[in-house]
Design an enzyme around this catalytic site. Structure first.
Site, PDB file in Angstrom:
ATOM      1  N   VAL A 121       0.841  -1.196   0.000  1.00 47.15           N
ATOM      2  CA  VAL A 121       0.000   0.000   0.000  1.00 47.15           C
ATOM      3  C   VAL A 121       0.879   1.250   0.000  1.00 47.15           C
ATOM      4  O   VAL A 121       1.716   1.442   0.883  1.00 47.15           O
ATOM      5  CB  VAL A 121      -0.933  -0.015   1.221  1.00 47.15           C
ATOM      6  CG1 VAL A 121      -1.818   1.221   1.214  1.00 47.15           C
ATOM      7  CG2 VAL A 121      -1.782  -1.279   1.206  1.00 47.15           C
ATOM      8  N   LYS A 122       0.657   2.080  -1.020  1.00 51.06           N
ATOM      9  CA  LYS A 122       1.440   3.317  -1.136  1.00 51.06           C
ATOM     10  C   LYS A 122       0.772   4.412  -0.319  1.00 51.06           C
ATOM     11  O   LYS A 122      -0.431   4.676  -0.473  1.00 51.06           O
ATOM     12  CB  LYS A 122       1.477   3.759  -2.591  1.00 51.06           C
ATOM     13  CG  LYS A 122       2.793   3.510  -3.272  1.00 51.06           C
ATOM     14  CD  LYS A 122       2.727   4.093  -4.658  1.00 51.06           C
ATOM     15  CE  LYS A 122       4.077   4.262  -5.239  1.00 51.06           C
ATOM     16  NZ  LYS A 122       4.008   4.896  -6.562  1.00 51.06           N
ATOM     17  N   ILE A 123       1.575   5.052   0.508  1.00 50.21           N
ATOM     18  CA  ILE A 123       1.071   6.098   1.394  1.00 50.21           C
ATOM     19  C   ILE A 123       1.945   7.331   1.206  1.00 50.21           C
ATOM     20  O   ILE A 123       3.178   7.216   1.192  1.00 50.21           O
ATOM     21  CB  ILE A 123       1.189   5.626   2.870  1.00 50.21           C
ATOM     22  CG1 ILE A 123       0.490   4.274   3.102  1.00 50.21           C
ATOM     23  CG2 ILE A 123       0.732   6.698   3.838  1.00 50.21           C
ATOM     24  CD1 ILE A 123      -0.972   4.317   3.430  1.00 50.21           C
TER      25      ILE A 123
END
Ligand code: E4P
Length: 214
Positions: free
Chosen positions: A82-84
């Site tokens: 998951v890119k944050i």
């Protein structure tokens, strides 16, 4: 060194994967837009081709929203990361996701101190944007070197994912530096094959093979 391909173009990912060049994939909202299909559909197709990590970017600006998106994304495929984005809310989300065992990639990172914060929050990957730093007159690779030094000083496990790479020399510099992962646009990945002496060597061998005695 792992090669991730920086695209959401499914046909291109398949082509590069068949050459053994794809250890993982990174996407972002711009790349999904360019691919021209729905977000979930695109990620699921990529996930059916690539076994390695696939980065999928959240869009919320608050930690609660990011975590909610993350929990959905991880149902889209086996190896979703998951890119944050690098914000205080983002780091809150990274901390929560890391405790849940969900892999994260902290994105839009431009400084060694941001990367230090990402490691402290428990990020799996940090993505320094090398090309965008070069675009504004900085030496993007110097930032990567400083991140590496800081991580080595303290033994952080967060992997450095050199991003926003624009040409083969960026890949060469990242490899010489011992960076964990380079995410590479397809056109740059294909350029890595090129050398004029290879072309000339192949041509001369084929020419000579035509002169063999029967
Ligand atoms: C990858 O994770 C990044 O989103 C990407 O490398 C950014 O590249 P760009 O600066 O070419 O848009």
């Amino acid at each position: 060194m792992e090669f991730f391909v920086d695209t959401a173009d499914v046909d291109m990912i398949k082509k590069l994967n068949d050459m053994g060049l794809v250890d993982g994939v990174t996407t972002n909202p711009t790349l999904i837009m360019k691919a021209g299909k729905g977000h979930k559909e695109t990620i699921q197709k990529i996930s059916s081709i690539v076994k390695g990590p696939i980065s999928v970017e959240t869009l919320s600006t608050d930690a609660e929203g990011m975590v909610k998106e993350a929990l959905e994304y991880v149902t889209w495929g086996k190896n979703i990361v998951v890119k944050i984005v690098m914000t205080p809310e983002g780091m809150k989300a990274v901390k929560i996701l890391s405790k849940k065992g969900i892999k994260t990639n902290v994105t839009v990172t431009f400084s060694p101190l941001q990367a230090l914060i990402a490691a402290k929050a428990g990020a799996t990957y940090v993505s320094p944007f090398v090309g965008r730093l070069d675009d504004v007159g900085h030496f993007g690779m110097d930032t990567v070197a400083q991140i590496k030094e800081i991580y080595e000083n303290y033994g952080y496990q967060t992997k450095i994912l050199a991003a926003s790479l624009r040409h083969p020399t960026h890949v060469l510099e990242a490899a010489l530096m011992g960076v964990d992962v380079a995410t590479i646009p397809p056109d740059v990945m294909l350029k890595l094959f090129n050398h004029p002496l290879t072309d000339a060597g192949i041509k001369s061998f084929l020419d000579d093979s035509k002169k063999w005695k029967k």
